[in-house]
Design a protein around this motif. Structure first.
Motif, PDB file in Angstrom:
ATOM      1  N   GLU A   1      -6.466   7.508   1.930  1.00 50.18           N
ATOM      2  CA  GLU A   1      -7.127   8.674   1.861  1.00 50.18           C
ATOM      3  C   GLU A   1      -8.790   8.442   2.309  1.00 50.18           C
ATOM      4  OE1 GLU A   1      -4.139  11.272  -0.008  1.00 50.18           O
ATOM      5  OE2 GLU A   1      -5.827  11.716   1.170  1.00 50.18           O
ATOM      6  N   GLU A   2      -9.013   9.740   2.830  1.00 47.82           N
ATOM      7  CA  GLU A   2     -10.459   9.699   3.357  1.00 47.82           C
ATOM      8  C   GLU A   2     -11.397  10.285   2.548  1.00 47.82           C
ATOM      9  OE1 GLU A   2     -12.721  10.683   7.819  1.00 47.82           O
ATOM     10  OE2 GLU A   2     -10.301  10.101   7.646  1.00 47.82           O
ATOM     11  N   GLU A   3     -12.531   9.633   2.547  1.00 41.91           N
ATOM     12  CA  GLU A   3     -13.490  10.365   1.301  1.00 41.91           C
ATOM     13  C   GLU A   3     -15.017   9.941   1.913  1.00 41.91           C
ATOM     14  OE1 GLU A   3     -14.978   8.949  -2.888  1.00 41.91           O
ATOM     15  OE2 GLU A   3     -13.032  10.062  -2.990  1.00 41.91           O
ATOM     16  N   GLU A   4     -15.476  10.933   2.538  1.00 43.78           N
ATOM     17  CA  GLU A   4     -16.950  10.806   3.103  1.00 43.78           C
ATOM     18  C   GLU A   4     -16.702   9.446   4.234  1.00 43.78           C
ATOM     19  OE1 GLU A   4     -19.580  10.247  -0.100  1.00 43.78           O
ATOM     20  OE2 GLU A   4     -19.587  12.268  -0.748  1.00 43.78           O
ATOM     21  N   ASP A   5     -17.625   8.481   3.980  1.00 45.14           N
ATOM     22  CA  ASP A   5     -17.640   7.387   4.968  1.00 45.14           C
ATOM     23  C   ASP A   5     -16.777   6.196   4.508  1.00 45.14           C
ATOM     24  OD1 ASP A   5     -19.116   6.653   2.613  1.00 45.14           O
ATOM     25  OD2 ASP A   5     -20.773   5.625   3.850  1.00 45.14           O
ATOM     26  N   GLU A   6     -15.742   6.593   3.561  1.00 51.53           N
ATOM     27  CA  GLU A   6     -14.744   5.467   3.233  1.00 51.53           C
ATOM     28  C   GLU A   6     -13.331   5.851   3.372  1.00 51.53           C
ATOM     29  OE1 GLU A   6     -17.115   3.133  -0.478  1.00 51.53           O
ATOM     30  OE2 GLU A   6     -15.901   4.954  -0.972  1.00 51.53           O
ATOM     31  N   LEU A   7     -12.690   4.788   3.361  1.00 52.36           N
ATOM     32  CA  LEU A   7     -11.089   5.095   3.142  1.00 52.36           C
ATOM     33  C   LEU A   7     -10.751   4.373   1.853  1.00 52.36           C
ATOM     34  CD1 LEU A   7      -9.588   3.767   6.803  1.00 52.36           C
ATOM     35  CD2 LEU A   7     -10.121   6.146   5.888  1.00 52.36           C
ATOM     36  N   ILE A   8      -9.939   5.142   1.181  1.00 53.78           N
ATOM     37  CA  ILE A   8      -9.581   4.703  -0.410  1.00 53.78           C
ATOM     38  C   ILE A   8      -7.908   4.345  -0.076  1.00 53.78           C
ATOM     39  CG2 ILE A   8      -9.679   5.384  -2.721  1.00 53.78           C
ATOM     40  CD1 ILE A   8     -12.209   5.754  -1.399  1.00 53.78           C
ATOM     41  N   ILE A   9      -7.965   2.970  -0.315  1.00 49.17           N
ATOM     42  CA  ILE A   9      -6.649   2.489  -0.013  1.00 49.17           C
ATOM     43  C   ILE A   9      -5.854   2.137  -1.408  1.00 49.17           C
ATOM     44  CG2 ILE A   9      -5.355   0.550   1.085  1.00 49.17           C
ATOM     45  CD1 ILE A   9      -7.174   0.792   3.501  1.00 49.17           C
ATOM     46  N   THR A  10      -4.817   2.677  -1.726  1.00 50.04           N
ATOM     47  CA  THR A  10      -4.387   2.464  -3.181  1.00 50.04           C
ATOM     48  C   THR A  10      -2.852   1.662  -2.738  1.00 50.04           C
ATOM     49  OG1 THR A  10      -5.260   4.453  -3.880  1.00 50.04           O
ATOM     50  CG2 THR A  10      -3.622   3.644  -5.228  1.00 50.04           C
ATOM     51  N   GLY A  11      -2.354   0.530  -3.815  1.00 52.19           N
ATOM     52  CA  GLY A  11      -1.272  -0.042  -3.494  1.00 52.19           C
ATOM     53  C   GLY A  11      -1.204  -0.645  -4.956  1.00 52.19           C
ATOM     54  N   GLU A  12       0.074  -1.298  -5.055  1.00 53.12           N
ATOM     55  CA  GLU A  12       0.500  -1.781  -6.345  1.00 53.12           C
ATOM     56  C   GLU A  12      -0.331  -2.975  -6.829  1.00 53.12           C
ATOM     57  OE1 GLU A  12       3.162  -1.007  -7.887  1.00 53.12           O
ATOM     58  OE2 GLU A  12       3.293   0.492  -6.321  1.00 53.12           O
ATOM     59  N   PHE A  13      -0.615  -2.892  -7.914  1.00 53.25           N
ATOM     60  CA  PHE A  13      -1.564  -3.969  -8.692  1.00 53.25           C
ATOM     61  C   PHE A  13      -0.981  -5.337  -8.223  1.00 53.25           C
ATOM     62  CE2 PHE A  13      -1.854  -6.820 -12.238  1.00 53.25           C
ATOM     63  CZ  PHE A  13      -3.048  -6.931 -12.450  1.00 53.25           C
ATOM     64  N   THR A  14       0.233  -5.424  -8.483  1.00 54.31           N
ATOM     65  CA  THR A  14       0.678  -7.168  -8.190  1.00 54.31           C
ATOM     66  C   THR A  14       0.728  -7.567  -6.770  1.00 54.31           C
ATOM     67  OG1 THR A  14       2.981  -6.113  -7.763  1.00 54.31           O
ATOM     68  CG2 THR A  14       2.653  -7.041 -10.210  1.00 54.31           C
ATOM     69  N   SER A  15       0.293  -6.540  -5.715  1.00 54.94           N
ATOM     70  CA  SER A  15       0.067  -6.894  -4.553  1.00 54.94           C
ATOM     71  C   SER A  15      -1.426  -6.939  -4.032  1.00 54.94           C
ATOM     72  CB  SER A  15       0.712  -5.712  -3.595  1.00 54.94           C
ATOM     73  OG  SER A  15       2.169  -5.517  -3.777  1.00 54.94           O
TER      74      SER A  15
ATOM     75  N   VAL B   1       0.825  -1.157   0.051  1.00 53.57           N
ATOM     76  CA  VAL B   1       0.007  -0.136  -0.036  1.00 53.57           C
ATOM     77  C   VAL B   1       0.966   1.076  -0.018  1.00 53.57           C
ATOM     78  CG1 VAL B   1      -1.526   1.172   1.422  1.00 53.57           C
ATOM     79  CG2 VAL B   1      -1.911  -1.020   1.086  1.00 53.57           C
ATOM     80  N   ASP B   2       0.373   2.259  -0.803  1.00 58.62           N
ATOM     81  CA  ASP B   2       1.440   3.610  -0.772  1.00 58.62           C
ATOM     82  C   ASP B   2       0.403   4.705  -0.835  1.00 58.62           C
ATOM     83  OD1 ASP B   2      -0.022   3.627  -3.424  1.00 58.62           O
ATOM     84  OD2 ASP B   2       1.772   2.793  -4.267  1.00 58.62           O
ATOM     85  N   GLU B   3      -0.978   4.613  -0.270  1.00 54.71           N
ATOM     86  CA  GLU B   3      -1.896   5.780  -0.032  1.00 54.71           C
ATOM     87  C   GLU B   3      -2.734   5.426   0.696  1.00 54.71           C
ATOM     88  OE1 GLU B   3      -2.914   9.490  -2.727  1.00 54.71           O
ATOM     89  OE2 GLU B   3      -4.092   7.638  -3.282  1.00 54.71           O
TER      90      GLU B   3
END
Length: 243
Positions: free
Chosen positions: A163-177, A159-161
């Motif tokens: 972020e918070e958006e309304e009632d969610e967390l947006i978790i971004t990471g490497e496609f291969t992971s 995971v490298d990010e």
């Protein structure tokens, strides 16, 4: 990656506003996932999260079940995931993801769109280096969770990010992971609303409003094709240009 988050948010809102075939797109992904990993979501993580995505998009349960059954019907065509890359007007890079049962038809159609709207289709893999391929998870926020601490805990899983958006967390990471990230989120007790694979441009290219209109005509034409799943470009978003 914060800037990429904003880019993703703006681009996706626009893209989904133009897409009228959300159920078809998700249905194909469910069929492909079921065929490759089996029809049981408990033992097929990718299918499990796609079913959650379908529910979030209000896809009827019957549609979900049909998409799973389709993976094992002998008379059904086999979907193949194919990518096509090219340049649109003004040198804008365009990356097209498809799921098709007829690659000859799909490549001919995609090439015709590029040609008609002032672009040119390139060879597979020619533009992939211009984009970062990421897995994006939308999870329900939990009380008492510090986003920075969560990122530190998840960084070893790709995971490298966060972020918070309304009632969610947006978790971004490497496609291969993506598999490791999903597994760890589930082990931590997070409820995953949806997950998708995105391509973020490493650098964006600014255009004038008139040029944007021309590029968007090509993008929208590509998106109308029934075989197309996603379209990504390196064109700067309007908000980004204003900054």
């Amino acid at each position: 990656m914060g800037r990429a988050f904003e880019f993703r948010k703006a681009r996706k809102l626009k893209r989904w506003g133009n897409m009228s075939r959300t159920f078809t797109r998700i249905g194909k992904e469910i069929t492909i996932a079921a065929r490759s990993g089996g029809p049981d979501p408990d033992s097929n993580p990718r299918l499990r999260v796609l079913m959650q995505t379908a529910k979030k998009e209000n896809m009827p349960k019957d549609n979900i079940e049909r998409a799973i059954k389709r993976a094992f019907e002998k008379d059904q065509s086999d979907y193949k995931e194919m990518n096509y890359e090219g340049y649109g007007p003004y040198g804008i890079a365009i990356f097209v993801e498809t799921a098709t049962d007829n690659t000859t038809r799909t490549v001919a159609n995609v090439r015709s769109y590029f040609n008609k709207f002032g672009g040119s289709l390139g060879t597979t893999g020619s533009l992939e280096f211009l984009f970062d391929h990421k897995a994006v998870f939308h999870v329900v926020k939990k009380e008492g969770i510090d986003n920075d601490e969560l990122l530190l805990e998840l960084i070893d899983y790709g995971v490298d990010e966060v972020e918070e958006e309304e009632d969610e967390l947006i978790i971004t990471g490497e496609f291969t992971s993506n598999g490791d990230i999903q597994k760890h989120l589930e082990e931590m007790g997070f409820e995953i609303n949806s997950a998708e694979f995105e391509r973020f441009p490493k650098d964006t290219k600014e255009v004038t409003p008139e040029q944007r209109e021309e590029v968007n005509k090509l993008v929208e034409k590509i998106e109308e094709d029934e075989d197309v799943q996603n379209v990504f470009t390196n064109m700067a978003e309007e908000d980004e240009e204003e900054e």
